[in-house]
Design an enzyme around this catalytic site. Structure first.
Site, PDB file in Angstrom:
ATOM      1  N   THR A 143       1.670  -4.384   4.376  1.00 39.34           N
ATOM      2  CA  THR A 143       1.589  -4.684   5.807  1.00 39.34           C
ATOM      3  C   THR A 143       0.974  -6.064   6.085  1.00 39.34           C
ATOM      4  O   THR A 143       1.159  -6.599   7.171  1.00 39.34           O
ATOM      5  CB  THR A 143       0.758  -3.610   6.550  1.00 39.34           C
ATOM      6  OG1 THR A 143      -0.545  -3.557   5.971  1.00 39.34           O
ATOM      7  CG2 THR A 143       1.424  -2.256   6.486  1.00 39.34           C
ATOM      8  N   ASP A 144       0.252  -6.616   5.092  1.00 38.10           N
ATOM      9  CA  ASP A 144      -0.478  -7.870   5.369  1.00 38.10           C
ATOM     10  C   ASP A 144       0.443  -9.011   5.808  1.00 38.10           C
ATOM     11  O   ASP A 144       0.130  -9.741   6.731  1.00 38.10           O
ATOM     12  CB  ASP A 144      -1.276  -8.310   4.134  1.00 38.10           C
ATOM     13  CG  ASP A 144      -2.524  -7.465   3.928  1.00 38.10           C
ATOM     14  OD1 ASP A 144      -2.815  -6.597   4.784  1.00 38.10           O
ATOM     15  OD2 ASP A 144      -3.215  -7.666   2.906  1.00 38.10           O
ATOM     16  N   THR A 201       0.822  -1.210   0.000  1.00 31.55           N
ATOM     17  CA  THR A 201       0.000   0.000   0.000  1.00 31.55           C
ATOM     18  C   THR A 201       0.856   1.259   0.000  1.00 31.55           C
ATOM     19  O   THR A 201       0.444   2.305  -0.507  1.00 31.55           O
ATOM     20  CB  THR A 201      -0.931  -0.019   1.235  1.00 31.55           C
ATOM     21  OG1 THR A 201      -1.751  -1.171   1.139  1.00 31.55           O
ATOM     22  CG2 THR A 201      -1.816   1.200   1.306  1.00 31.55           C
ATOM     23  N   GLU A 223      -3.116 -29.165  28.191  1.00 30.78           N
ATOM     24  CA  GLU A 223      -4.340 -29.976  28.078  1.00 30.78           C
ATOM     25  C   GLU A 223      -4.162 -31.101  27.058  1.00 30.78           C
ATOM     26  O   GLU A 223      -4.920 -32.066  27.044  1.00 30.78           O
ATOM     27  CB  GLU A 223      -5.517 -29.091  27.681  1.00 30.78           C
ATOM     28  CG  GLU A 223      -6.004 -28.197  28.800  1.00 30.78           C
ATOM     29  CD  GLU A 223      -7.278 -27.460  28.420  1.00 30.78           C
ATOM     30  OE1 GLU A 223      -8.344 -28.088  28.372  1.00 30.78           O
ATOM     31  OE2 GLU A 223      -7.178 -26.250  28.145  1.00 30.78           O
ATOM     32  N   TYR A 260      -8.208   0.703  -3.921  1.00 36.23           N
ATOM     33  CA  TYR A 260      -6.922   1.063  -4.530  1.00 36.23           C
ATOM     34  C   TYR A 260      -6.232  -0.201  -4.997  1.00 36.23           C
ATOM     35  O   TYR A 260      -6.646  -1.312  -4.662  1.00 36.23           O
ATOM     36  CB  TYR A 260      -6.025   1.808  -3.524  1.00 36.23           C
ATOM     37  CG  TYR A 260      -5.546   0.945  -2.381  1.00 36.23           C
ATOM     38  CD1 TYR A 260      -6.359   0.701  -1.282  1.00 36.23           C
ATOM     39  CD2 TYR A 260      -4.280   0.348  -2.407  1.00 36.23           C
ATOM     40  CE1 TYR A 260      -5.925  -0.112  -0.238  1.00 36.23           C
ATOM     41  CE2 TYR A 260      -3.844  -0.455  -1.361  1.00 36.23           C
ATOM     42  CZ  TYR A 260      -4.678  -0.675  -0.279  1.00 36.23           C
ATOM     43  OH  TYR A 260      -4.250  -1.482   0.733  1.00 36.23           O
ATOM     44  N   LYS A 293       0.170  -7.752  12.972  1.00 44.00           N
ATOM     45  CA  LYS A 293      -0.830  -6.787  12.500  1.00 44.00           C
ATOM     46  C   LYS A 293      -2.115  -6.991  13.295  1.00 44.00           C
ATOM     47  O   LYS A 293      -2.585  -8.123  13.429  1.00 44.00           O
ATOM     48  CB  LYS A 293      -1.065  -6.985  10.998  1.00 44.00           C
ATOM     49  CG  LYS A 293      -1.960  -5.927  10.370  1.00 44.00           C
ATOM     50  CD  LYS A 293      -1.970  -6.012   8.849  1.00 44.00           C
ATOM     51  CE  LYS A 293      -2.859  -4.917   8.276  1.00 44.00           C
ATOM     52  NZ  LYS A 293      -2.840  -4.853   6.816  1.00 44.00           N
TER      53      LYS A 293
HETATM   54  C1  SIN Z   1      -0.938  -2.977   2.981  1.00 41.17           C
HETATM   55  O1  SIN Z   1       0.106  -2.805   2.431  1.00 41.17           O
HETATM   56  O2  SIN Z   1      -1.237  -2.291   3.989  1.00 41.17           O
HETATM   57  C2  SIN Z   1      -1.981  -3.959   2.569  1.00 41.17           C
HETATM   58  C3  SIN Z   1      -1.712  -4.611   1.273  1.00 41.17           C
HETATM   59  C4  SIN Z   1      -0.425  -5.376   1.260  1.00 41.17           C
HETATM   60  O3  SIN Z   1      -0.078  -5.997   2.238  1.00 41.17           O
HETATM   61  O4  SIN Z   1       0.238  -5.341   0.213  1.00 41.17           O
END
Ligand code: SIN
Length: 328
Positions: A91-92, A12, A285, A25, A164
């Site tokens: 970020t994923d 992103t 457990e 996007y 995340k």
């Molecule tokens: C992001 O970058 O925040 C989401 C999409 C991705 O991980 O490429």
């Protein structure tokens, strides 16, 4: 001035939307040179060079790209072509790439991952300040020896601990348990601690020359979890399984029996948890000793998968792999 190489993979931070105020996007389209040109302030922090490694959304990150990024980072440091590296990334799956590099980079020099929650074209895009802070960390001699670091929204996280926590919020990354590694404020860095587990130069894992990694699948536990997915994974070529278990790594009794059967066939089975924080211990457990299962200790399922893939490049000895989950 420190020499910082920016390796761009998309995400992103390089995303484009049809307008400044549009939710939809596409990730990765803005090339690294444009990201650098848009941030002339970087030249006051370090000598910058950019390299485009990929232009993907990080949902498409894969083993081959991990190996390519690791090889490039190791080559840059071995040839003394960079004092620090920044990797721009979606970020994923950033936490997985960060932890992989934490375990396979053969240098104490800083490796910093950053990204953004809002595309580059967005009103109040968060990418530019994230990139500025990431470059400041990569240029900082005091960042050396702390392993791979994730920098987002003014926070520094150890690759091992970060996850995340929110699908859209700019404050998405958290480090449950150990907490933040430090903070960054317009390039001014404060450190709170050093990672206590093994990483980078202390790590036994070496992926130089590798073209693939062993397949490890993640099974998600839930009420009424069916027992037959473990066998399905093995028949598709998985050498290891990670369970995102309930609570302290629990699964239905039927699934536990199926995991034991998979272990008896030689698969390495690690119990992690779908809960966001806390350890998964042995023989709580579920009788791991009797069933031949391992406990993830503090790693979430996606990072357990990374560590298990790397362990399987070296050994399939259960006791040794269990020890690795306590040491890394
Ligand atoms: C992001 O970058 O925040 C989401 C999409 C991705 O991980 O490429």
């Amino acid at each position: 001035m420190s020499r910082v190489r920016i390796l761009a993979t998309g995400g992103t931070i390089a995303g484009r939307a049809p307008s400044e105020v549009e939710e939809g996007y596409s990730a990765g389209g803005v090339p690294v040179d444009a990201l650098i040109r848009a941030l002339p302030e970087l030249s006051g922090v370090a000598e910058i060079r950019g390299e485009q490694i990929a232009q993907i959304g990080s949902q498409d990150m894969n083993d081959a790209l991990w190996l390519k990024i690791a090889a490039r980072v190791n080559a840059l440091f071995a040839a003394d072509e960079a004092d620090g590296v920044v990797i721009t990334h979606g970020t994923d799956s950033m936490e997985e790439t960060a932890y992989f590099l934490h375990l396979v980079v053969k240098s104490p020099r800083p490796v910093v991952l950053t990204g953004a929650m809002r595309p580059a074209t967005s009103l109040s895009a968060d990418g530019p300040l994230n990139l500025y802070n990431a470059v400041a960390v990569a240029a900082d001699k005091d960042a050396a020896g702390r392993g791979a670091i994730v920098v987002l929204n003014d926070d520094l996280h150890s690759a091992r601990d970060v996850t995340k926590s929110n699908t859209t919020d700019v404050q998405t990354f958290v480090s449950p348990g150990p907490g933040l590694l430090g903070t960054a404020s317009y390039g001014r860095i404060r450190y709170f601690r050093r990672p206590s587990r093994l990483h980078t130069v202390e790590s036994e894992f070496d992926v130089a020359g590798r073209e693939s990694l062993p397949r490890v699948d993640i099974l998600y536990a839930h009420a009424n979890m069916p027992p037959d997915l473990a066998a399905a994974s093995l028949s598709l070529g998985a050498k290891g399984l990670v369970v995102a278990g309930m609570g302290n790594g629990n699964v239905t009794s039927a699934a536990a029996a199926a995991l034991a059967a998979a272990a008896a066939k030689g698969a390495i089975v690690v119990r992690s948890t779908r809960v966001v924080s806390g350890d998964v211990g042995r023989n709580i457990e579920i009788d791991d000793d009797r069933l031949g299962l391992l406990a993830a200790d503090q790693l979430n399922p996606q990072k357990s998968r990374v560590l298990l893939q790397l362990c399987l490049t070296r050994t399939s000895d259960r006791a040794a792999i269990q020890q690795a989950f306590y040491r890394y």
